[in-house]
Write a protein that holds these residues in place. Structure first.
Motif, PDB file in Angstrom:
ATOM      1  N   GLU A   4       0.838  -1.193   0.000  1.00 51.00           N
ATOM      2  CA  GLU A   4       0.000   0.000   0.000  1.00 51.00           C
ATOM      3  C   GLU A   4       0.874   1.245   0.000  1.00 51.00           C
ATOM      4  N   ARG A  42      -3.438   5.943  11.439  1.00 55.72           N
ATOM      5  CA  ARG A  42      -4.049   5.021  10.469  1.00 55.72           C
ATOM      6  C   ARG A  42      -5.577   5.140  10.505  1.00 55.72           C
ATOM      7  N   ARG A  94      -8.332   6.776   7.530  1.00 52.10           N
ATOM      8  CA  ARG A  94      -9.532   6.116   7.003  1.00 52.10           C
ATOM      9  C   ARG A  94     -10.779   6.986   7.172  1.00 52.10           C
TER      10      ARG A  94
END
Length: 214
Positions: free
Chosen positions: A3, A120, A124
């Motif tokens: 990623e 993280r 999102r």
């Protein structure tokens, strides 16, 4: 295929703090620190130019504070998620930042693993709050209870009608100095800085009735 790393912008007016935050992400291929800003205005400028995924934003900075920077980023349509990272967890700091559009709010004593997990989560688009901040926000939701005394409410009701301090003093048979003292207490309790904001917050929290004629 791996990623793409989460791209970060660090905004804090203390170089040593920025170095410390950068160091937490150094060597982790999951993150890329794009740049550092020393104040809110620079953070907005860099965010527009670099389009980071997450901005780690201090609140109290020169030129433009964190809340103003968050509002400006929203106004400009910058898509970056803002994760507030500060030493302050009072209502006066937390609520304006969250209302301005911060995705998360953490304190600077947050452990490295927790910070990385929070970044993280923020990337999102999910909310992330330190425990003390979450408790404060829950308290606001559960108890928008009247934090004002009966006398403070009387003052605020008159202020909402456009009454001057002198007129409030005459109506309530108290001195102007006492009116000013009540107003300062009201501002502190509601987390605002002026009469208009106090009235707006009071209506929003249901402390004042729109149909109230005094």
């Amino acid at each position: 295929m791996a990623e793409a790393p989460i791209r970060l912008l660090i905004a804090d007016d203390h170089p040593i703090v920025r170095d410390g935050i950068r160091g937490m992400f150094a060597g982790d291929p999951g993150f890329e620190v794009l740049a550092e800003a020393g104040d809110g205005a620079q953070a907005v400028e860099l965010a527009r130019a670099l389009n980071p995924d997450v901005i780690l934003m201090d609140l109290r900075m020169p030129k433009m504070d964190g809340v103003m920077a968050i509002k400006e980023l929203a106004r400009l349509g910058v898509a970056a998620r803002v994760l507030v990272l500060t030493t302050y967890d009072t209502d006066k700091d937390v609520l304006p930042a969250v209302e301005a559009g911060a995705t998360g709010y953490l304190l600077k004593d947050t452990q490295r693993d927790d910070l990385i997990r929070a970044v993280r989560t923020a990337a999102r688009g999910e909310a992330v709050l330190s425990p003390s901040v979450a408790t404060r926000l829950l308290g606001q939701v559960r108890a928008p209870a009247d934090p004002l005394s009966a006398r403070e409410l009387e003052v605020l009701e008159l202020i909402a009608q456009g009454t001057t301090n002198r007129e409030v003093a005459a109506r309530l048979f108290i001195s102007e100095a006492t009116v000013k003292s009540h107003l300062l207490h009201i501002y502190t309790k509601l987390g605002v800085n002026d009469r208009a904001a106090a009235v707006a917050v009071a209506f929003r929290r249901g402390l004042l009735d729109l149909g109230n004629d005094g």
